[in-house]
Design a protein around this motif. Structure first.
Motif, PDB file in Angstrom:
ATOM      1  N   UNK A  30      10.680 -17.839   3.057  1.00  0.00           N
ATOM      2  CA  UNK A  30      10.653 -18.321   1.667  1.00  0.00           C
ATOM      3  C   UNK A  30       9.896 -17.354   0.759  1.00  0.00           C
ATOM      4  N   UNK A  31       8.841 -16.723   1.287  1.00  0.00           N
ATOM      5  CA  UNK A  31       8.111 -15.753   0.471  1.00  0.00           C
ATOM      6  C   UNK A  31       8.996 -14.566   0.127  1.00  0.00           C
ATOM      7  N   UNK A  32       9.818 -14.153   1.066  1.00  0.00           N
ATOM      8  CA  UNK A  32      10.704 -13.015   0.815  1.00  0.00           C
ATOM      9  C   UNK A  32      11.616 -13.262  -0.382  1.00  0.00           C
ATOM     10  N   UNK A  33      11.986 -14.515  -0.620  1.00  0.00           N
ATOM     11  CA  UNK A  33      12.881 -14.820  -1.743  1.00  0.00           C
ATOM     12  C   UNK A  33      12.172 -14.684  -3.087  1.00  0.00           C
ATOM     13  N   UNK A  34      10.838 -14.678  -3.088  1.00  0.00           N
ATOM     14  CA  UNK A  34      10.087 -14.574  -4.341  1.00  0.00           C
ATOM     15  C   UNK A  34      10.027 -13.148  -4.872  1.00  0.00           C
ATOM     16  N   UNK A  35      10.308 -12.180  -3.994  1.00  0.00           N
ATOM     17  CA  UNK A  35      10.318 -10.762  -4.370  1.00  0.00           C
ATOM     18  C   UNK A  35       9.002 -10.339  -5.014  1.00  0.00           C
ATOM     19  N   UNK A  36       7.885 -10.767  -4.446  1.00  0.00           N
ATOM     20  CA  UNK A  36       6.571 -10.364  -4.939  1.00  0.00           C
ATOM     21  C   UNK A  36       6.311  -8.911  -4.544  1.00  0.00           C
ATOM     22  N   UNK A 142       5.189  -8.918   6.774  1.00  0.00           N
ATOM     23  CA  UNK A 142       6.185  -9.273   5.766  1.00  0.00           C
ATOM     24  C   UNK A 142       7.564  -8.926   6.284  1.00  0.00           C
ATOM     25  N   UNK A 143       8.577  -9.409   5.607  1.00  0.00           N
ATOM     26  CA  UNK A 143       9.954  -9.085   5.948  1.00  0.00           C
ATOM     27  C   UNK A 143      10.435  -7.967   5.038  1.00  0.00           C
ATOM     28  N   UNK A 144      11.026  -6.934   5.637  1.00  0.00           N
ATOM     29  CA  UNK A 144      11.577  -5.850   4.855  1.00  0.00           C
ATOM     30  C   UNK A 144      12.911  -6.230   4.230  1.00  0.00           C
ATOM     31  N   UNK A 147      15.391  -7.407   6.543  1.00  0.00           N
ATOM     32  CA  UNK A 147      15.047  -8.588   7.319  1.00  0.00           C
ATOM     33  C   UNK A 147      14.143  -8.305   8.502  1.00  0.00           C
ATOM     34  N   UNK A 148      13.853  -7.014   8.750  1.00  0.00           N
ATOM     35  CA  UNK A 148      12.974  -6.661   9.857  1.00  0.00           C
ATOM     36  C   UNK A 148      11.513  -6.917   9.518  1.00  0.00           C
ATOM     37  N   UNK A 149      10.696  -7.066  10.540  1.00  0.00           N
ATOM     38  CA  UNK A 149       9.275  -7.333  10.351  1.00  0.00           C
ATOM     39  C   UNK A 149       8.529  -6.038  10.074  1.00  0.00           C
ATOM     40  N   UNK A 150       7.666  -6.061   9.082  1.00  0.00           N
ATOM     41  CA  UNK A 150       6.745  -4.970   8.792  1.00  0.00           C
ATOM     42  C   UNK A 150       5.341  -5.479   9.067  1.00  0.00           C
ATOM     43  N   UNK A 151       4.604  -4.777   9.903  1.00  0.00           N
ATOM     44  CA  UNK A 151       3.271  -5.220  10.320  1.00  0.00           C
ATOM     45  C   UNK A 151       2.231  -4.213   9.858  1.00  0.00           C
ATOM     46  N   UNK A 152       1.181  -4.704   9.203  1.00  0.00           N
ATOM     47  CA  UNK A 152       0.043  -3.869   8.831  1.00  0.00           C
ATOM     48  C   UNK A 152      -1.157  -4.331   9.647  1.00  0.00           C
ATOM     49  N   UNK A 153      -1.688  -3.434  10.471  1.00  0.00           N
ATOM     50  CA  UNK A 153      -2.801  -3.789  11.363  1.00  0.00           C
ATOM     51  C   UNK A 153      -3.726  -2.584  11.479  1.00  0.00           C
TER      52      UNK A 153
END
Length: 207
Positions: A30-36, A142-144, A147-153
């Motif tokens: 749902x956050x991905x649809x907000x395009x923040x 986050x989702x790219x 649709x793939x996962x992007x991870x910041x660690x």
């Protein structure tokens, strides 16, 4: 032990663990649809899901809320951030979770009043994640566009899987770290909580 696996295998294990939390997956989509701009789902909902899965608890147990960071320094007004918050409230309608959306470009405007210490302006959502009170918290997903996962660690994933809480004394005061760590330890007694570093007396080597 997952915390000793190569990083690529840890990333796969992270996605597998987080995917056990249906609420978290719904928040991501749902956050991905907000395009923040520059957004991440971050903090407790991530590492606490891993703790729950690792200790055979319900994946959502003990998670207070789901934090979404984004970064928009083009408009630092409260009205612009409030518009994003209200859009999120609509996007997350019907979801059995509290989702908190914050523009990290505005943090320096209110941080000192809330925590008693000044905060230099963040330059990205990543730089905000870098400043959590514990390195274990420094995690974002986050989702790219594909649709793939992007991870910041920035501190890796080993501590997350090994249930280690490590202080990150770059911004948050010691009291914030110790209060959070004590609360987490009550909920997840399997944790190993490391002490806040204490400066050595002048002229003496640090411990």
């Amino acid at each position: 032990m997952t915390g000793r696996l190569p990083l690529d295998e840890q990333l796969a294990a992270l996605k597998a663990a987080l995917s056990r939390n249906d609420v978290l997956l719904e928040v991501l989509h749902r956050t991905a649809t907000l395009e923040l701009p520059g957004w991440y789902l971050t903090a407790g909902c991530l590492f606490q899901t891993v703790w729950n899965v690792t200790t055979n608890r319900d994946p959502t147990q003990g998670i207070k809320d789901y934090d979404v960071f984004y970064f928009d320094d083009g408009d630092l007004s409260w009205e612009a951030e409030d518009a994003a918050i209200r859009a999120g409230r609509e996007a997350f309608s019907g979801l059995a979770a509290e989702v908190e959306i914050r523009n990290e470009a505005r943090v320096h405007l209110w941080y000192e009043q809330k925590f008693g210490a000044p905060c230099a302006p963040h330059t990205s959502a990543e730089s905000a994640i870098d400043c959590f009170a514990a390195t274990t918290c420094c995690l974002g997903v986050r989702l790219g566009a594909d649709g793939g996962w992007r991870v910041y660690a920035p501190h890796g994933l080993s501590d997350v899987f090994n249930l280690v809480v490590r202080p990150n004394p770059v911004l948050a005061p010691r009291e914030v770290y110790e209060t959070k760590a004590a609360r987490w330890l009550r909920q997840w007694p399997e944790l190993t909580v490391l002490n806040w570093p204490v400066p050595s007396p002048a002229g003496l080597p640090s411990a």
